[in-house]
Scaffold this motif. Structure first.
Motif, short mmCIF file in Angstrom:
data_model
loop_
_atom_site.label_atom_id
_atom_site.label_comp_id
_atom_site.label_asym_id
_atom_site.label_seq_id
_atom_site.Cartn_x
_atom_site.Cartn_y
_atom_site.Cartn_z
N TYR A 139 23.84 -0.76 -16.78
CA TYR A 139 24.84 -1.47 -16.00
C TYR A 139 25.47 -2.57 -16.84
O TYR A 139 24.87 -3.09 -17.77
N SER A 160 22.68 -0.74 -5.45
CA SER A 160 22.88 0.00 -6.70
C SER A 160 21.80 1.05 -6.89
O SER A 160 20.61 0.79 -6.66
N ASN A 178 21.86 -4.06 -10.99
CA ASN A 178 20.61 -4.39 -10.30
C ASN A 178 20.68 -5.64 -9.45
O ASN A 178 19.78 -5.89 -8.64
N ASP A 179 21.72 -6.45 -9.61
CA ASP A 179 21.87 -7.64 -8.77
C ASP A 179 22.45 -7.30 -7.40
O ASP A 179 22.53 -8.18 -6.54
N LEU A 180 22.85 -6.06 -7.22
CA LEU A 180 23.33 -5.60 -5.91
C LEU A 180 22.24 -4.75 -5.26
O LEU A 180 21.72 -3.83 -5.90
N PRO A 181 21.91 -5.02 -4.00
CA PRO A 181 20.82 -4.27 -3.36
C PRO A 181 21.15 -2.81 -3.08
O PRO A 181 20.28 -2.05 -2.68
N ILE A 222 27.74 -5.00 -12.00
CA ILE A 222 26.68 -5.92 -11.58
C ILE A 222 25.32 -5.23 -11.53
O ILE A 222 24.29 -5.83 -11.86
#
Length: 328
Positions: free
Chosen positions: A9, A56, A51-54, A49
């Motif tokens: 990512y 993904s 892994n900072d998005l729940p 983004i």
């Protein structure tokens, strides 16, 4: 099958062409041979983004939510679809659901509908996510014939569909845009065009609502612009937003008694809740398309599956006019 995969990512992460296993259709699914898929802002957010998005997916990932294609196989328990049917939908590319940047996608049959006959595969692929979002937003706001509606960002992906649907309902529609091209698009869809950079809120409230404010404001811009939406709204009006990822002073909304609706159309996919509603919206939307009430706006540049990185860059450049579509 051929697929474009992400192995990392980030802004500079490339899409890699790969040969992966063709999906096995499960009960309740149809296997669709992808003909086209469109790029949405949420797709670019996942890529950048990660892994900072729940929502993904785990890497390596196949992104792509929207698609149009042909049913190749029908899983156990599926009714209403048969091999050879042309369909469209928004059914993957997040969490555990494989996406449409591939030759095939296993799609939950509840999340798809028969493709509008009046549209090409390329055009149909542009419609699902933005169409469902616009439909849900107007429904949540209770928009009815004779009401005044303001669409913030009326030439954008969700915005241009919201303008057309609100017009179909019978509302008096105004929409904001910037530049001659966007204003022309808005006017061609039958709405009053508001130059966001040149016109003051109090002026277009007076011009289009007699000073009362709009009964509903559909905000596709979000952030600080929500304050402008509050200012443009009538007393006890409804505000719909698709972008609420911000801290905001709700005092103006309080003193007008406004109702705020946040539309996040990915919830049925993420939580397997009421997925059949999306399929029904797409079926109803197809009827409107086939009777000439709604037509998606597509960017002039075309991309193939191997050019998906360029397609993402096109959307993020801000230069695209209409939906960016990748043909498979």
């Amino acid at each position: 099958m051929k697929a474009m995969t992400l192995n990392a990512y980030g802004n500079d992460a490339p899409f890699d062409e790969a040969q992966i296993s063709r999906p096995v259709v499960a009960a309740g699914q149809v296997l669709v041979r992808i003909k086209a898929t469109s790029v949405n802002t949420i797709d670019t957010m996942i890529k950048d983004i990660g892994n900072d998005l729940p929502l993904s997916p785990e890497l390596p990932a196949v992104l792509g939510m929207d698609f149009a294609g042909i049913v190749e196989e029908v899983g156990e328990g599926v009714t209403g679809f048969a091999k050879g049917d042309e369909v469209y939908g928004c059914a993957g590319g997040l969490a555990h659901l494989p996406g449409a940047l591939a030759e095939f996608i296993p799609a939950d049959a509840r999340l798809i509908a028969h493709k509008p006959k009046a549209l090409s595969m390329r055009e149909a692929a542009a419609l699902p996510l933005v169409g469902i979002t616009a439909w849900e937003g107007l429904h949540r706001a209770g928009v009815a014939a004779g009401q005044t509606v303001l669409v913030q960002g009326g030439a954008g992906g969700v915005g241009h569909i919201a303008v057309q649907l609100a017009r179909h309902i019978g509302a008096k529609v105004s929409a904001t845009g910037t530049g001659d091209s966007q204003l022309s698009i808005i006017e061609n869809y039958g709405a009053h065009a508001v130059d966001f950079m040149a016109e003051k809120i109090e002026d277009y409230i007076t011009d289009h609502t007699g000073g009362a404010g709009f009964d509903a404001v559909f905000d596709t811009v979000g952030g600080a612009n929500l304050t402008n939406s509050f200012a443009a709204a009538a007393l006890n009006a409804h505000i719909v937003t698709t972008v609420a990822l911000s801290e905001l002073d709700l005092t103006p909304a309080h003193f007008k008694g406004l109702s705020l609706h946040i539309v996040f159309m990915l919830l049925p996919m993420l939580h397997d809740v009421r997925r059949e509603v999306h399929g029904q919206i797409l079926a109803d939307l197809a009827k409107l398309v086939d009777t000439g009430k709604v037509k998606p706006l597509l960017d002039e540049q075309a991309f193939t599956l191997s050019q998906v990185g360029d397609a993402y860059a096109r959307l993020q450049s801000g230069k695209a006019v209409g939906k960016v579509v990748v043909e498979v």
